[in-house]
Enzyme design. Sequence first.
Site, PDB file in Angstrom:
ATOM      1  N   TYR A 145       0.829  -1.201   0.000  1.00 28.89           N
ATOM      2  CA  TYR A 145       0.000   0.000   0.000  1.00 28.89           C
ATOM      3  C   TYR A 145       0.867   1.255   0.000  1.00 28.89           C
ATOM      4  O   TYR A 145       0.654   2.183  -0.804  1.00 28.89           O
ATOM      5  CB  TYR A 145      -0.911  -0.015   1.218  1.00 28.89           C
ATOM      6  CG  TYR A 145      -1.708   1.248   1.433  1.00 28.89           C
ATOM      7  CD1 TYR A 145      -2.843   1.506   0.673  1.00 28.89           C
ATOM      8  CD2 TYR A 145      -1.339   2.172   2.413  1.00 28.89           C
ATOM      9  CE1 TYR A 145      -3.585   2.659   0.874  1.00 28.89           C
ATOM     10  CE2 TYR A 145      -2.076   3.326   2.622  1.00 28.89           C
ATOM     11  CZ  TYR A 145      -3.193   3.571   1.852  1.00 28.89           C
ATOM     12  OH  TYR A 145      -3.925   4.722   2.051  1.00 28.89           O
ATOM     13  N   LYS A 149       1.100   4.151  -2.897  1.00 28.90           N
ATOM     14  CA  LYS A 149       0.729   5.537  -2.606  1.00 28.90           C
ATOM     15  C   LYS A 149       1.911   6.489  -2.780  1.00 28.90           C
ATOM     16  O   LYS A 149       1.730   7.663  -3.129  1.00 28.90           O
ATOM     17  CB  LYS A 149       0.152   5.643  -1.198  1.00 28.90           C
ATOM     18  CG  LYS A 149      -1.250   5.055  -1.061  1.00 28.90           C
ATOM     19  CD  LYS A 149      -2.255   5.794  -1.924  1.00 28.90           C
ATOM     20  CE  LYS A 149      -3.681   5.358  -1.626  1.00 28.90           C
ATOM     21  NZ  LYS A 149      -4.680   6.119  -2.431  1.00 28.90           N
TER      22      LYS A 149
END
Length: 225
Positions: A145, A149
């Site tokens: 993640y 990002k």
Amino acid sequence: MSTRIAVVAGAGGGLGRAVVSALRTADLRVVAIDRDEEALRVLGPEVHRIAADLSTPEGAKSALARVEAEVGAPSVLVNTIGVHAFGDVMTITPDLLRQQVDLNVGAAVWLTQAVVPHMQQAGEGVIVHTAAEAGVEPAAGLTAYSVSKAATAHLTRVLAVELRPLGIRVNAVLPRLIATEANKAMLPPELLATASTPEAVAGAIALLVSEEAAAVHGALVPVNG
């Protein structure tokens, strides 16, 4: 001046719904796009709704063509599409990494490609992507993640340079954690204690798309509770 048209991608989610409300309050005409048609229904008939999968170049291009045909050329795009995953580097699988990159980075790329020609027609443009604090501040247990990002955050800065000559501003918000209903159901209260409300994040986004932020390019704006 004519009313600006704003596209909210991922409008059926907790943050997306809050952004739709904030932009309507700011007197923008909002087009809400989400692949979940049922989630769009709660936005009400006054919001123009389009059910579409924006995770592919073809899906994004087709959806933005519909926006122009049905409403007009958009001058604002807010991308709230994203997916979250827990796990450290030893738990990453090819499927998990592909999912995180495809949705957290890929959708941002395809939406940008799809909307830029329409913004050029409108003579102006503002794009706001949703990255995350985890993309710029390292934290254990969110490896795939965080990396995806981080790519979204850097993409924002690259796009700000590439698109500025076209009159298009690009910025991103960096929430730490958003207290959406989905997160409240999944996460313990102590973790949510410092979470931002969807409305707070939407307020930051509304400011970034406003004329008050006309000089802001390539900013990564923390929204951390």
